[in-house]
Write a protein that holds these residues in place. Structure first.
Motif, PDB file in Angstrom:
ATOM      1  N   TRP A 157       7.232  87.801  28.255  1.00  0.00           N
ATOM      2  CA  TRP A 157       6.314  86.678  28.452  1.00  0.00           C
ATOM      3  C   TRP A 157       6.937  85.386  27.928  1.00  0.00           C
ATOM      4  O   TRP A 157       6.549  84.294  28.336  1.00  0.00           O
ATOM      5  CB  TRP A 157       4.972  86.932  27.768  1.00  0.00           C
ATOM      6  N   GLY A 158       7.930  85.510  27.053  1.00  0.00           N
ATOM      7  CA  GLY A 158       8.588  84.341  26.484  1.00  0.00           C
ATOM      8  C   GLY A 158       9.444  83.563  27.462  1.00  0.00           C
ATOM      9  O   GLY A 158       9.959  82.500  27.134  1.00  0.00           O
ATOM     10  N   VAL A 159       9.609  84.072  28.698  1.00  0.00           N
ATOM     11  CA  VAL A 159      10.361  83.316  29.701  1.00  0.00           C
ATOM     12  C   VAL A 159       9.486  82.282  30.389  1.00  0.00           C
ATOM     13  O   VAL A 159       9.978  81.479  31.183  1.00  0.00           O
ATOM     14  CB  VAL A 159      11.028  84.234  30.763  1.00  0.00           C
ATOM     15  N   LEU A 160       8.196  82.303  30.085  1.00  0.00           N
ATOM     16  CA  LEU A 160       7.265  81.345  30.682  1.00  0.00           C
ATOM     17  C   LEU A 160       7.018  80.187  29.725  1.00  0.00           C
ATOM     18  O   LEU A 160       7.009  80.381  28.507  1.00  0.00           O
ATOM     19  CB  LEU A 160       5.936  82.039  30.997  1.00  0.00           C
ATOM     20  N   PRO A 161       6.800  78.999  30.271  1.00  0.00           N
ATOM     21  CA  PRO A 161       6.475  77.868  29.391  1.00  0.00           C
ATOM     22  C   PRO A 161       5.234  78.197  28.577  1.00  0.00           C
ATOM     23  O   PRO A 161       4.299  78.810  29.071  1.00  0.00           O
ATOM     24  CB  PRO A 161       6.196  76.722  30.365  1.00  0.00           C
ATOM     25  N   GLY A 162       5.248  77.818  27.324  1.00  0.00           N
ATOM     26  CA  GLY A 162       4.108  78.147  26.473  1.00  0.00           C
ATOM     27  C   GLY A 162       4.134  77.377  25.174  1.00  0.00           C
ATOM     28  O   GLY A 162       3.880  76.187  25.156  1.00  0.00           O
ATOM     29  N   ALA A 163       4.498  78.059  24.127  1.00  0.00           N
ATOM     30  CA  ALA A 163       4.440  77.479  22.786  1.00  0.00           C
ATOM     31  C   ALA A 163       5.396  76.305  22.637  1.00  0.00           C
ATOM     32  O   ALA A 163       6.555  76.362  23.061  1.00  0.00           O
ATOM     33  CB  ALA A 163       4.770  78.551  21.747  1.00  0.00           C
ATOM     34  N   ALA A 164       4.889  75.252  22.017  1.00  0.00           N
ATOM     35  CA  ALA A 164       5.727  74.079  21.742  1.00  0.00           C
ATOM     36  C   ALA A 164       6.846  74.467  20.783  1.00  0.00           C
ATOM     37  O   ALA A 164       6.645  75.254  19.858  1.00  0.00           O
ATOM     38  CB  ALA A 164       4.878  72.971  21.137  1.00  0.00           C
ATOM     39  N   GLY A 165       8.024  73.940  21.027  1.00  0.00           N
ATOM     40  CA  GLY A 165       9.153  74.206  20.150  1.00  0.00           C
ATOM     41  C   GLY A 165       9.879  75.503  20.451  1.00  0.00           C
ATOM     42  O   GLY A 165      10.845  75.847  19.775  1.00  0.00           O
ATOM     43  N   VAL A 166       9.437  76.240  21.459  1.00  0.00           N
ATOM     44  CA  VAL A 166      10.095  77.488  21.849  1.00  0.00           C
ATOM     45  C   VAL A 166      10.849  77.237  23.152  1.00  0.00           C
ATOM     46  O   VAL A 166      10.272  76.747  24.122  1.00  0.00           O
ATOM     47  CB  VAL A 166       9.070  78.625  22.043  1.00  0.00           C
ATOM     48  N   SER A 167      12.115  77.576  23.171  1.00  0.00           N
ATOM     49  CA  SER A 167      12.940  77.331  24.349  1.00  0.00           C
ATOM     50  C   SER A 167      12.744  78.440  25.386  1.00  0.00           C
ATOM     51  O   SER A 167      13.529  79.375  25.472  1.00  0.00           O
ATOM     52  CB  SER A 167      14.413  77.238  23.961  1.00  0.00           C
ATOM     53  N   TRP A 168      11.696  78.278  26.196  1.00  0.00           N
ATOM     54  CA  TRP A 168      11.492  79.267  27.254  1.00  0.00           C
ATOM     55  C   TRP A 168      12.666  79.233  28.234  1.00  0.00           C
ATOM     56  O   TRP A 168      12.993  80.246  28.841  1.00  0.00           O
ATOM     57  CB  TRP A 168      10.153  79.052  27.962  1.00  0.00           C
ATOM     58  N   GLN A 169      13.337  78.071  28.326  1.00  0.00           N
ATOM     59  CA  GLN A 169      14.499  77.983  29.219  1.00  0.00           C
ATOM     60  C   GLN A 169      15.626  78.895  28.711  1.00  0.00           C
ATOM     61  O   GLN A 169      16.290  79.571  29.498  1.00  0.00           O
ATOM     62  CB  GLN A 169      15.002  76.542  29.320  1.00  0.00           C
ATOM     63  N   GLY A 170      15.851  78.893  27.397  1.00  0.00           N
ATOM     64  CA  GLY A 170      16.854  79.780  26.822  1.00  0.00           C
ATOM     65  C   GLY A 170      16.488  81.238  27.036  1.00  0.00           C
ATOM     66  O   GLY A 170      17.345  82.067  27.367  1.00  0.00           O
ATOM     67  N   HIS A 171      15.205  81.555  26.879  1.00  0.00           N
ATOM     68  CA  HIS A 171      14.743  82.925  27.104  1.00  0.00           C
ATOM     69  C   HIS A 171      14.940  83.316  28.572  1.00  0.00           C
ATOM     70  O   HIS A 171      15.445  84.399  28.874  1.00  0.00           O
ATOM     71  CB  HIS A 171      13.273  83.061  26.734  1.00  0.00           C
ATOM     72  N   LEU A 172      14.531  82.423  29.468  1.00  0.00           N
ATOM     73  CA  LEU A 172      14.633  82.702  30.902  1.00  0.00           C
ATOM     74  C   LEU A 172      16.087  82.917  31.321  1.00  0.00           C
ATOM     75  O   LEU A 172      16.413  83.909  31.980  1.00  0.00           O
ATOM     76  CB  LEU A 172      14.013  81.564  31.711  1.00  0.00           C
ATOM     77  N   PHE A 173      16.959  81.997  30.929  1.00  0.00           N
ATOM     78  CA  PHE A 173      18.344  82.115  31.371  1.00  0.00           C
ATOM     79  C   PHE A 173      19.106  83.191  30.612  1.00  0.00           C
ATOM     80  O   PHE A 173      20.069  83.752  31.134  1.00  0.00           O
ATOM     81  CB  PHE A 173      19.036  80.754  31.353  1.00  0.00           C
ATOM     82  N   GLY A 174      18.677  83.526  29.414  1.00  0.00           N
ATOM     83  CA  GLY A 174      19.215  84.702  28.745  1.00  0.00           C
ATOM     84  C   GLY A 174      18.878  85.952  29.545  1.00  0.00           C
ATOM     85  O   GLY A 174      19.725  86.808  29.792  1.00  0.00           O
ATOM     86  N   ALA A 175      17.603  86.049  29.992  1.00  0.00           N
ATOM     87  CA  ALA A 175      17.166  87.191  30.803  1.00  0.00           C
ATOM     88  C   ALA A 175      17.927  87.239  32.129  1.00  0.00           C
ATOM     89  O   ALA A 175      18.365  88.315  32.566  1.00  0.00           O
ATOM     90  CB  ALA A 175      15.661  87.117  31.048  1.00  0.00           C
ATOM     91  N   VAL A 176      18.113  86.089  32.765  1.00  0.00           N
ATOM     92  CA  VAL A 176      18.905  86.034  34.002  1.00  0.00           C
ATOM     93  C   VAL A 176      20.332  86.510  33.709  1.00  0.00           C
ATOM     94  O   VAL A 176      20.916  87.287  34.471  1.00  0.00           O
ATOM     95  CB  VAL A 176      18.907  84.604  34.593  1.00  0.00           C
ATOM     96  N   GLY A 177      20.891  86.071  32.590  1.00  0.00           N
ATOM     97  CA  GLY A 177      22.235  86.507  32.201  1.00  0.00           C
ATOM     98  C   GLY A 177      22.326  88.009  32.027  1.00  0.00           C
ATOM     99  O   GLY A 177      23.345  88.624  32.370  1.00  0.00           O
ATOM    100  N   GLY A 178      21.261  88.637  31.516  1.00  0.00           N
ATOM    101  CA  GLY A 178      21.255  90.093  31.369  1.00  0.00           C
ATOM    102  C   GLY A 178      21.310  90.804  32.705  1.00  0.00           C
ATOM    103  O   GLY A 178      22.027  91.803  32.864  1.00  0.00           O
ATOM    104  N   VAL A 179      20.584  90.283  33.679  1.00  0.00           N
ATOM    105  CA  VAL A 179      20.607  90.872  35.021  1.00  0.00           C
ATOM    106  C   VAL A 179      21.988  90.671  35.649  1.00  0.00           C
ATOM    107  O   VAL A 179      22.561  91.599  36.233  1.00  0.00           O
ATOM    108  CB  VAL A 179      19.494  90.272  35.908  1.00  0.00           C
ATOM    109  N   VAL A 180      22.540  89.467  35.511  1.00  0.00           N
ATOM    110  CA  VAL A 180      23.885  89.186  36.037  1.00  0.00           C
ATOM    111  C   VAL A 180      24.911  90.119  35.378  1.00  0.00           C
ATOM    112  O   VAL A 180      25.775  90.688  36.050  1.00  0.00           O
ATOM    113  CB  VAL A 180      24.271  87.701  35.819  1.00  0.00           C
TER     114      VAL A 180
END
Length: 192
Positions: A157-180
């Motif tokens: 769920w952390g790949v979605l925009p949400g809590a202020a100060g949390v880099s959902w972009q880092g979470h999202l692209f980390g997850a994309v990197g795992g699939v790659v």
């Protein structure tokens, strides 16, 4: 006559590597705290030429003790699981996750922000472990991926925009990197 080779089991090597990595993270936070958090400036700064350096350093840096504490257990568990089934391919996957996560964050996150933390690796390792078994068509890896998804899947769920100060972009692209990493590492089937 060849002499028998004594080698340390891969799981012990994995434990040493991930344990050493966590010690490094904590040591860097000590240095960062002592310096008045000056190391935090080496995180990913989107679309800033100097911010590209953050791709290399951001996963090593944290925004304080709470941030580091929150990442420590997932780094230990997921990092160990990635490395324990093959140190070479685990390190290669980590490299792919590190670069894809950092570069994606640099390209997409809002300007004038700083993104840091090992969670980019955590999200990448999580998706890598879930996808890897299906890509390799290995029953044991599929089973491990399902268990990881059941235990740690709520993190996604952390790949979605949400809590202020949390880099959902880092979470999202980390997850994309795992699939790659799972797809690109499908030919690295050796256990070492």
């Amino acid at each position: 006559m060849p002499t028998p080779r004594s080698s340390t089991p891969v799981w012990q090597q994995a434990l040493a590597v991930v344990g050493g990595f966590v010690v490094l993270l904590w040591a860097l936070e000590v240095v960062d705290t002592a310096s008045g958090h000056q190391l935090d400036g080496y995180g990913v700064r989107p679309r800033d030429d100097e911010g590209l350096v953050g791709i290399l350093f951001a996963p090593l840096l944290h925004g304080g003790w709470g941030h580091l504490s929150a990442n420590t257990v997932p780094v230990l568990v997921l990092g160990f699981l990635v490395l324990a089934t093959g140190l070479t391919r685990g390190l290669a996957a980590t490299g792919v996750i590190w670069v894809v996560g950092g570069l994606g964050t640099w390209l997409v996150a809002p300007a004038n922000t700083v993104h840091l933390g090992a969670s980019v690796l955590v999200f990448g390792w999580l998706t890598y472990l879930v996808v890897r078994g299906f890509v390799n068509r290995r029953g044991g890896e599929i089973a491990l991926g399902i268990v990881v998804l059941l235990v740690w899947g709520g993190l996604l769920w952390g790949v979605l925009p949400g809590a202020a100060g949390v880099s959902w972009q880092g979470h999202l692209f980390g997850a994309v990197g795992g699939v790659v990493a799972a797809w690109s590492g499908r030919s690295l089937r050796s256990p070492a």
